[in-house]
Scaffold this motif. Structure first.
Motif, mmCIF file in Angstrom:
data_model
loop_
_atom_site.group_PDB
_atom_site.id
_atom_site.type_symbol
_atom_site.label_atom_id
_atom_site.label_comp_id
_atom_site.label_asym_id
_atom_site.label_seq_id
_atom_site.Cartn_x
_atom_site.Cartn_y
_atom_site.Cartn_z
ATOM 1 N N SER A 87 -4.394 -7.392 4.253
ATOM 2 C CA SER A 87 -4.156 -7.835 5.626
ATOM 3 C C SER A 87 -3.696 -9.279 5.624
ATOM 4 O O SER A 87 -3.812 -9.987 4.613
ATOM 5 C CB SER A 87 -5.419 -7.697 6.482
ATOM 6 O OG SER A 87 -6.387 -8.660 6.113
ATOM 7 N N THR A 128 -7.661 -6.270 -1.797
ATOM 8 C CA THR A 128 -8.506 -5.805 -2.893
ATOM 9 C C THR A 128 -7.651 -4.898 -3.764
ATOM 10 O O THR A 128 -7.069 -3.927 -3.273
ATOM 11 C CB THR A 128 -9.722 -5.036 -2.352
ATOM 12 O OG1 THR A 128 -10.475 -5.898 -1.498
ATOM 13 C CG2 THR A 128 -10.603 -4.558 -3.497
ATOM 14 N N ARG A 132 0.814 -1.222 0.000
ATOM 15 C CA ARG A 132 0.000 0.000 0.000
ATOM 16 C C ARG A 132 0.846 1.269 0.000
ATOM 17 O O ARG A 132 0.720 2.118 -0.884
ATOM 18 C CB ARG A 132 -0.932 0.008 1.211
ATOM 19 C CG ARG A 132 -1.678 1.321 1.344
ATOM 20 C CD ARG A 132 -2.688 1.330 2.460
ATOM 21 N NE ARG A 132 -3.057 2.701 2.782
ATOM 22 C CZ ARG A 132 -4.215 3.066 3.269
ATOM 23 N NH1 ARG A 132 -5.154 2.160 3.501
ATOM 24 N NH2 ARG A 132 -4.473 4.329 3.550
ATOM 25 N N TYR A 136 -5.572 -0.666 -1.664
ATOM 26 C CA TYR A 136 -5.998 0.158 -0.538
ATOM 27 C C TYR A 136 -6.122 -0.715 0.709
ATOM 28 O O TYR A 136 -5.732 -0.324 1.797
ATOM 29 C CB TYR A 136 -7.340 0.820 -0.839
ATOM 30 C CG TYR A 136 -7.972 1.484 0.372
ATOM 31 C CD1 TYR A 136 -7.438 2.661 0.889
ATOM 32 C CD2 TYR A 136 -9.080 0.919 1.001
ATOM 33 C CE1 TYR A 136 -7.996 3.267 2.005
ATOM 34 C CE2 TYR A 136 -9.647 1.513 2.118
ATOM 35 C CZ TYR A 136 -9.097 2.687 2.618
ATOM 36 O OH TYR A 136 -9.654 3.270 3.722
ATOM 37 N N TYR A 137 -6.670 -1.918 0.526
ATOM 38 C CA TYR A 137 -6.880 -2.820 1.649
ATOM 39 C C TYR A 137 -6.065 -4.079 1.460
ATOM 40 O O TYR A 137 -6.096 -4.722 0.410
ATOM 41 C CB TYR A 137 -8.364 -3.196 1.762
ATOM 42 C CG TYR A 137 -8.621 -4.341 2.703
ATOM 43 C CD1 TYR A 137 -8.567 -4.148 4.078
ATOM 44 C CD2 TYR A 137 -8.878 -5.625 2.222
ATOM 45 C CE1 TYR A 137 -8.778 -5.205 4.948
ATOM 46 C CE2 TYR A 137 -9.093 -6.689 3.078
ATOM 47 C CZ TYR A 137 -9.037 -6.473 4.454
ATOM 48 O OH TYR A 137 -9.235 -7.519 5.315
#
Length: 442
Positions: free
Chosen positions: A291, A308, A281, A288-289
């Motif tokens: 994890s 994503t 990121r 953006y996302y």
């Protein structure tokens, strides 16, 4: 009944095998009560996949003495919240409200769990509600990616099945099937009753004994451990502008009590300073996302990296994640290791501040380990994980075939294309795992 020695925690086993956990939390004025049943999607066959979830919905639709309206009113006139959920390994029923009403919560939950009648007319109404929930789940590209991911991880094992089940099953389930499933799965050795809050633990154990002491016995709902498979699957879903990616590797199950995978996940992708977020990121703008987490279950574990991204960034994202994984299989940063340990410790402490979460953790401990483990024990085990343990965990994971699932907006290239990109990112010459045909949205 047998008890634990902790003055603020009672763990009792009733004569029929029901376990009871009563936690005194004097700093709160409320109480939460839960009933956990060791019956979830991993206990279902393919023909009844989804039945645990339907039972959870229908349990509130009427008992031998109360209709669904009375069930709701009895709780809400006390100001209580009522909820339930189904997972792969259990189904749970919850009530939360004033501490003085904790005994009433146990009695009302017992009525719901033990005496539900599953009225046929209510089943037809609730079937439509569940089908709406199913449609929402199917329309969610991230949920779709995770369902594909589970299939790639565990193949035909029940652990791969979606909790919500299959549409054709939801449309077919009859009242008799629900009653039969409950009769076979809802037995005393598979139940944990938990209460946490500003309560008298001894009094609540007595309430649980009065409410659940006559529950029928039976065998533990056991399922063979899952065998990890690995593979690549992709599904195009019209109407989405982005691509959801879930990549993972096998971890040992809960019973192994191996915490290196959990530390590796926190080190790799928890927090903005983690390598995953920093590189994907902050430095490269590929998502953006993103994890990383360790989903360690009774029957198997998953090291999960999710993100994503834009379709045009998908190849670059996979390549960069592969590079980062290979890097950590060679060396683990001690600063990152300390950060990961502290983040996990804070997460455990925060969970302890939520009564329902504490109860769920206690129930899972009883189901898997046969005892409620103290938080200090878990933190000590996590602190004992060394940098070499974590490096080895990465190395072991990368020696296994990865599971890769992609859903949302995709190009016209076949799923094998993504398998080859991943193989290259991991330094392999051939496709790293079996490839499922590119699927369209259901």
């Amino acid at each position: 009944m047998t008890f634990s020695p902790d003055s603020d925690l009672r763990v009792a086993t009733l004569g029929n095998g029901v376990r009871v956990v009563a936690m005194r939390l004097p700093h709160v004025e409320t109480a939460s009560a839960s009933v956990f049943v060791r019956a979830g999607s991993q206990h279902e066959g393919s023909r009844d996949n989804g039945i645990s979830h339907v039972v959870e919905h229908m349990a509130f639709k009427g008992t031998a003495t109360r209709d669904c309206q009375t069930i709701n009113l009895d709780a809400e006139r006390l100001g209580a919240d009522v909820n339930a959920h189904t997972d792969k390994d259990h189904t749970a029923f919850h009530m939360s409200g004033l501490a003085r009403d904790a005994g009433a919560f146990v009695r009302m939950l017992a009525d719901i769990v033990l005496n539900s009648t599953f009225p046929a007319v209510e089943l037809e109404r609730e079937r439509d509600v569940i089908l709406h929930e199913y449609a929402e789940d199917e329309d969610d590209a991230l949920a779709t990616a995770f369902k594909l991911f589970d299939k790639m991880c565990f193949g035909s094992h029940p652990l791969a099945q979606p909790v919500i089940g299959l549409r054709r099953n939801i449309e077919r389930f009859s009242r008799d099937e629900l009653l039969g499933y409950v009769a076979s799965r809802y037995s005393a050795p598979n139940v944990v009753v938990g209460v946490a809050g500003n309560i008298d633990p001894d009094a609540l154990v007595r309430e649980a004994d009065a409410a659940f002491g006559a529950m029928k016995g039976g065998a533990v709902n056991a399922v063979e451990a899952a065998t990890y498979v690995g593979g690549v699957a992709a599904r195009r879903q019209p109407g989405f502008s982005q691509t959801h990616v879930v990549l993972g590797f096998p971890l040992p199950p809960q019973g192994a009590d191996d915490h290196a995978g959990a530390v590796a996940a926190a080190l790799f992708g928890e927090g903005m300073s983690s390598p995953l977020l920093d590189q994907i990121r902050e430095r490269r703008g590929l998502a953006y996302y993103a994890s990383c987490s360790a989903d360690v279950m009774e029957l198997g574990g998953q090291f999960v990296i999710e993100a994503t991204t834009a379709p045009e960034h998908l190849d670059a994202y996979i390549v960069e994640v592969g590079r980062l994984l290979a890097q950590h299989a060679g060396h683990v940063d001690p600063v990152g290791l300390a950060r990961a340990r502290n983040q996990i410790a804070v997460r455990l402490l925060r969970a302890d501040e939520r009564p329902l979460r504490r109860l769920e953790n206690a129930a899972q401990n009883l189901f898997v380990h046969g005892r409620v483990r103290a938080r200090t024990e878990l933190i000590e085990r996590l602190d004992a994980v060394t940098a070499e343990d974590v490096r080895r965990a990465f190395e072991t994971m990368l020696a296994a075939p990865p599971a890769l699932a992609i859903a949302g907006k995709l190009g016209k290239l076949p799923a094998a294309r993504y398998a080859d990109v991943l193989a290259g990112a991991l330094g392999r010459r051939a496709s790293p795992a079996p490839v499922a045909p590119l699927a369209k949205a259901a």
